[in-house]
Design a protein around this motif. Structure first.
Motif, PDB file in Angstrom:
ATOM      1  N   GLN A  46      49.911  32.099  64.485  1.00 58.13           N
ATOM      2  CA  GLN A  46      50.990  32.906  65.048  1.00 58.13           C
ATOM      3  C   GLN A  46      52.399  33.344  63.627  1.00 58.13           C
ATOM      4  O   GLN A  46      53.091  33.735  63.399  1.00 58.13           O
ATOM      5  CB  GLN A  46      51.738  32.803  65.831  1.00 58.13           C
ATOM      6  N   GLY A  47      52.611  32.073  63.018  1.00 59.20           N
ATOM      7  CA  GLY A  47      53.511  32.102  62.641  1.00 59.20           C
ATOM      8  C   GLY A  47      53.404  32.938  60.854  1.00 59.20           C
ATOM      9  O   GLY A  47      53.960  33.315  60.567  1.00 59.20           O
ATOM     10  N   LEU A  48      52.313  32.134  60.499  1.00 60.02           N
ATOM     11  CA  LEU A  48      51.739  32.719  59.644  1.00 60.02           C
ATOM     12  C   LEU A  48      51.646  34.612  59.911  1.00 60.02           C
ATOM     13  O   LEU A  48      51.993  34.728  58.577  1.00 60.02           O
ATOM     14  CB  LEU A  48      50.864  32.613  59.342  1.00 60.02           C
ATOM     15  N   ASP A  49      51.391  34.820  61.325  1.00 62.23           N
ATOM     16  CA  ASP A  49      50.919  36.433  60.902  1.00 62.23           C
ATOM     17  C   ASP A  49      52.718  36.896  60.867  1.00 62.23           C
ATOM     18  O   ASP A  49      53.166  38.123  60.624  1.00 62.23           O
ATOM     19  CB  ASP A  49      49.998  36.566  62.133  1.00 62.23           C
ATOM     20  N   ASP A  50      53.484  35.909  61.804  1.00 61.17           N
ATOM     21  CA  ASP A  50      54.891  37.348  61.698  1.00 61.17           C
ATOM     22  C   ASP A  50      55.439  37.167  60.104  1.00 61.17           C
ATOM     23  O   ASP A  50      55.871  37.979  59.933  1.00 61.17           O
ATOM     24  CB  ASP A  50      56.271  36.553  62.262  1.00 61.17           C
ATOM     25  N   PHE A  58      53.343  38.798  49.700  1.00 60.45           N
ATOM     26  CA  PHE A  58      53.371  37.465  49.898  1.00 60.45           C
ATOM     27  C   PHE A  58      52.503  36.799  49.000  1.00 60.45           C
ATOM     28  O   PHE A  58      52.220  35.861  48.495  1.00 60.45           O
ATOM     29  CB  PHE A  58      54.850  36.728  50.572  1.00 60.45           C
ATOM     30  N   PHE A  59      51.199  36.986  49.982  1.00 64.41           N
ATOM     31  CA  PHE A  59      49.951  36.617  49.913  1.00 64.41           C
ATOM     32  C   PHE A  59      48.949  37.469  48.820  1.00 64.41           C
ATOM     33  O   PHE A  59      48.239  36.282  48.526  1.00 64.41           O
ATOM     34  CB  PHE A  59      49.424  35.459  50.397  1.00 64.41           C
ATOM     35  N   ALA A  60      49.448  38.255  48.485  1.00 69.42           N
ATOM     36  CA  ALA A  60      47.894  39.071  48.176  1.00 69.42           C
ATOM     37  C   ALA A  60      47.847  38.805  46.893  1.00 69.42           C
ATOM     38  O   ALA A  60      48.869  38.285  45.872  1.00 69.42           O
ATOM     39  CB  ALA A  60      48.821  40.564  48.500  1.00 69.42           C
ATOM     40  N   GLY A  61      46.882  39.130  46.536  1.00 63.92           N
ATOM     41  CA  GLY A  61      46.282  37.944  44.874  1.00 63.92           C
ATOM     42  C   GLY A  61      46.661  36.729  44.394  1.00 63.92           C
ATOM     43  O   GLY A  61      46.390  36.510  43.509  1.00 63.92           O
ATOM     44  N   LYS A  62      47.607  35.742  45.102  1.00 59.79           N
ATOM     45  CA  LYS A  62      47.803  34.734  44.668  1.00 59.79           C
ATOM     46  C   LYS A  62      46.784  33.435  45.725  1.00 59.79           C
ATOM     47  O   LYS A  62      46.057  33.774  46.295  1.00 59.79           O
ATOM     48  CB  LYS A  62      49.716  34.189  46.057  1.00 59.79           C
ATOM     49  N   PRO A  63      46.696  33.041  44.415  1.00 59.73           N
ATOM     50  CA  PRO A  63      45.708  31.658  44.527  1.00 59.73           C
ATOM     51  C   PRO A  63      46.237  30.072  45.569  1.00 59.73           C
ATOM     52  O   PRO A  63      47.121  30.048  45.581  1.00 59.73           O
ATOM     53  CB  PRO A  63      45.239  30.817  43.477  1.00 59.73           C
ATOM     54  N   ILE A  64      45.388  30.235  46.522  1.00 58.95           N
ATOM     55  CA  ILE A  64      45.908  29.111  48.006  1.00 58.95           C
ATOM     56  C   ILE A  64      45.219  27.936  47.894  1.00 58.95           C
ATOM     57  O   ILE A  64      43.604  27.913  47.789  1.00 58.95           O
ATOM     58  CB  ILE A  64      46.057  29.876  49.412  1.00 58.95           C
ATOM     59  N   ILE A  65      46.147  26.904  47.379  1.00 59.45           N
ATOM     60  CA  ILE A  65      45.594  25.473  48.007  1.00 59.45           C
ATOM     61  C   ILE A  65      45.590  25.126  50.025  1.00 59.45           C
ATOM     62  O   ILE A  65      46.777  25.214  49.856  1.00 59.45           O
ATOM     63  CB  ILE A  65      46.057  24.292  47.468  1.00 59.45           C
ATOM     64  N   LEU A  66      44.847  24.915  50.813  1.00 53.74           N
ATOM     65  CA  LEU A  66      45.300  24.687  51.634  1.00 53.74           C
ATOM     66  C   LEU A  66      45.601  22.743  51.222  1.00 53.74           C
ATOM     67  O   LEU A  66      44.288  22.555  51.311  1.00 53.74           O
ATOM     68  CB  LEU A  66      43.669  25.126  52.341  1.00 53.74           C
ATOM     69  N   ALA A  79      37.875  24.352  63.430  1.00 55.39           N
ATOM     70  CA  ALA A  79      36.876  24.817  62.799  1.00 55.39           C
ATOM     71  C   ALA A  79      36.941  26.135  62.243  1.00 55.39           C
ATOM     72  O   ALA A  79      36.385  26.857  61.714  1.00 55.39           O
ATOM     73  CB  ALA A  79      35.664  24.209  63.924  1.00 55.39           C
ATOM     74  N   ASP A  80      37.761  26.607  63.396  1.00 57.01           N
ATOM     75  CA  ASP A  80      38.076  27.997  62.870  1.00 57.01           C
ATOM     76  C   ASP A  80      39.237  29.102  62.065  1.00 57.01           C
ATOM     77  O   ASP A  80      38.909  30.211  61.368  1.00 57.01           O
ATOM     78  CB  ASP A  80      37.876  28.721  63.860  1.00 57.01           C
ATOM     79  N   LEU A  81      39.553  27.538  61.451  1.00 56.31           N
ATOM     80  CA  LEU A  81      40.751  27.893  60.453  1.00 56.31           C
ATOM     81  C   LEU A  81      39.967  28.511  59.457  1.00 56.31           C
ATOM     82  O   LEU A  81      41.095  29.516  59.055  1.00 56.31           O
ATOM     83  CB  LEU A  81      41.507  26.739  60.711  1.00 56.31           C
ATOM     84  N   GLN A  82      39.610  28.273  58.929  1.00 52.75           N
ATOM     85  CA  GLN A  82      39.338  28.597  57.008  1.00 52.75           C
ATOM     86  C   GLN A  82      38.402  30.600  57.348  1.00 52.75           C
ATOM     87  O   GLN A  82      39.373  31.083  56.334  1.00 52.75           O
ATOM     88  CB  GLN A  82      37.975  27.573  56.670  1.00 52.75           C
ATOM     89  N   ALA A  83      38.246  30.586  58.712  1.00 56.04           N
ATOM     90  CA  ALA A  83      37.751  32.203  59.247  1.00 56.04           C
ATOM     91  C   ALA A  83      39.311  32.805  59.217  1.00 56.04           C
ATOM     92  O   ALA A  83      38.922  33.990  58.944  1.00 56.04           O
ATOM     93  CB  ALA A  83      37.033  32.199  60.249  1.00 56.04           C
ATOM     94  N   ALA A  84      39.810  31.792  59.916  1.00 54.09           N
ATOM     95  CA  ALA A  84      41.365  33.448  60.552  1.00 54.09           C
ATOM     96  C   ALA A  84      42.387  33.606  58.948  1.00 54.09           C
ATOM     97  O   ALA A  84      42.447  34.521  58.775  1.00 54.09           O
ATOM     98  CB  ALA A  84      41.465  31.867  61.499  1.00 54.09           C
ATOM     99  N   LEU A  85      42.135  32.605  58.130  1.00 50.39           N
ATOM    100  CA  LEU A  85      42.914  32.665  56.803  1.00 50.39           C
ATOM    101  C   LEU A  85      41.948  33.614  56.342  1.00 50.39           C
ATOM    102  O   LEU A  85      42.658  34.471  55.545  1.00 50.39           O
ATOM    103  CB  LEU A  85      43.060  30.898  56.278  1.00 50.39           C
ATOM    104  N   ASN A  89      43.280  37.243  54.356  1.00 55.00           N
ATOM    105  CA  ASN A  89      43.453  37.988  53.556  1.00 55.00           C
ATOM    106  C   ASN A  89      43.890  36.598  51.914  1.00 55.00           C
ATOM    107  O   ASN A  89      44.435  36.957  50.820  1.00 55.00           O
ATOM    108  CB  ASN A  89      43.822  38.984  53.105  1.00 55.00           C
ATOM    109  N   ILE A  90      43.920  35.590  52.667  1.00 53.70           N
ATOM    110  CA  ILE A  90      44.805  34.189  52.330  1.00 53.70           C
ATOM    111  C   ILE A  90      42.936  33.528  51.711  1.00 53.70           C
ATOM    112  O   ILE A  90      42.347  33.601  51.835  1.00 53.70           O
ATOM    113  CB  ILE A  90      44.253  33.463  53.248  1.00 53.70           C
ATOM    114  N   ARG A  91      43.300  33.377  49.956  1.00 50.25           N
ATOM    115  CA  ARG A  91      42.452  33.554  49.267  1.00 50.25           C
ATOM    116  C   ARG A  91      42.424  31.780  48.256  1.00 50.25           C
ATOM    117  O   ARG A  91      43.656  31.544  47.880  1.00 50.25           O
ATOM    118  CB  ARG A  91      42.733  34.261  47.607  1.00 50.25           C
ATOM    119  N   LEU A  92      41.596  30.857  49.257  1.00 51.79           N
ATOM    120  CA  LEU A  92      41.505  30.141  49.053  1.00 51.79           C
ATOM    121  C   LEU A  92      41.062  28.855  47.490  1.00 51.79           C
ATOM    122  O   LEU A  92      39.999  29.619  47.284  1.00 51.79           O
ATOM    123  CB  LEU A  92      40.814  28.911  50.101  1.00 51.79           C
ATOM    124  N   ILE A  93      41.649  28.774  46.894  1.00 50.31           N
ATOM    125  CA  ILE A  93      40.762  27.457  45.495  1.00 50.31           C
ATOM    126  C   ILE A  93      41.003  26.063  45.691  1.00 50.31           C
ATOM    127  O   ILE A  93      40.291  26.520  44.725  1.00 50.31           O
ATOM    128  CB  ILE A  93      41.621  28.189  44.476  1.00 50.31           C
TER     129      ILE A  93
END
Length: 250
Positions: A46-50, A58-66, A79-85, A89-93
């Motif tokens: 919810q904080g991420l959505d805010d 801010f996250f558009a096109g940015k490479p993200i490390i989780l 279990a559902d966190l990756q799908a939620a990201l 449009n959070i792109r995990l590298i």
């Protein structure tokens, strides 16, 4: 009977006696953002959505490390966190801080492991197949990077070994990334990311502060979160108790 014209030599044909074409490669450094989810995951999402609502680009096109180091294998919603990201449009590298053997991560898709990177400059390709050693990249030069001109929209400046000083303005849509502090003797309208690599005492100074994003050691503040009374005034940004603060320059 007319004879057919002879074919013109190709502009790209190698000259007689010339050697093989030399292949060149260059290193390129990218700034990856690190997301560190905290429990409970429902509140963190919810904080991420805010945050996305306040700054959609801010996250558009940015490479993200989780980084899952703050979570436990049994945390609800993992279990559902990756799908939620991905749906946001959070792109995990890269994924770190967890074990693929965790039962809740059994269905995750794991990107190739990335080791920490630094600017590398030119990369020399060995001349022969038998080359056993590769020359080490030149050592980075520590110190302050002085830029005696304004930084235009779309430009990106990265200097991970010290401070960055700009004698001019930093346009909206540009970015400065520094291992140390950032000093802007003009209007700061773009992104300023200081203290990269764990330098939590770094600061951001501007003669006219109105940055789109200010960050120190991974903690950030967007323009919407800044005190309106400080916009376009001389100010400094720094990290205070794990939160970004902006105060006037006196």
């Amino acid at each position: 009977m007319s004879s057919s014209p002879s074919a013109a030599p190709s502009d790209h044909a190698p000259e007689p006696g010339s050697g093989p074409v030399r292949i060149r490669a260059r290193g390129r450094s990218f700034l990856a953002l690190v997301l560190s989810p905290e429990r409970p995951l429902s509140a963190w999402l919810q904080g991420l959505d805010d945050q996305i609502a306040r700054s959609s680009a801010f996250f558009a096109g940015k490479p993200i490390i989780l980084d899952l180091g703050l979570l436990a294998p049994e945390d609800e919603g993992l279990a559902d966190l990756q799908a939620a990201l991905v749906s946001r449009n959070i792109r995990l590298i890269g994924i770190e801080g967890a074990d693929q053997a965790w039962p809740q991560l059994a269905e995750w898709e794991w990107p190739a492991t990335l080791e920490g990177g630094r600017a590398s400059g030119a990369v020399e390709i060995p001349e022969t197949e038998n080359a056993e050693a590769t020359a080490a990249p030149p050592a980075p030069q520590a110190g302050t990077l002085l830029i005696e001109q304004s930084i235009r929209s779309g430009q990106s400046v990265m200097h991970l070994e010290g401070d960055v000083v700009v004698i001019g303005s930093v346009a909206s849509g540009s970015e400065i990334v520094a291992g140390g502090s950032i000093h802007v003797y003009g209007a700061l309208r773009g992104r300023a990311i200081a203290g990269v690599g764990g330098h939590m005492n770094a600061r951001i100074y501007a003669t006219r502060m109105r940055g789109e994003l200010l960050a120190v050691d991974g903690y950030y503040m967007t323009a919407e979160e800044m005190d309106p009374t400080l916009v376009d005034r001389p100010a400094q940004a720094f990290l205070q108790e794990d939160r970004m603060s902006v105060i006037p320059l006196t």
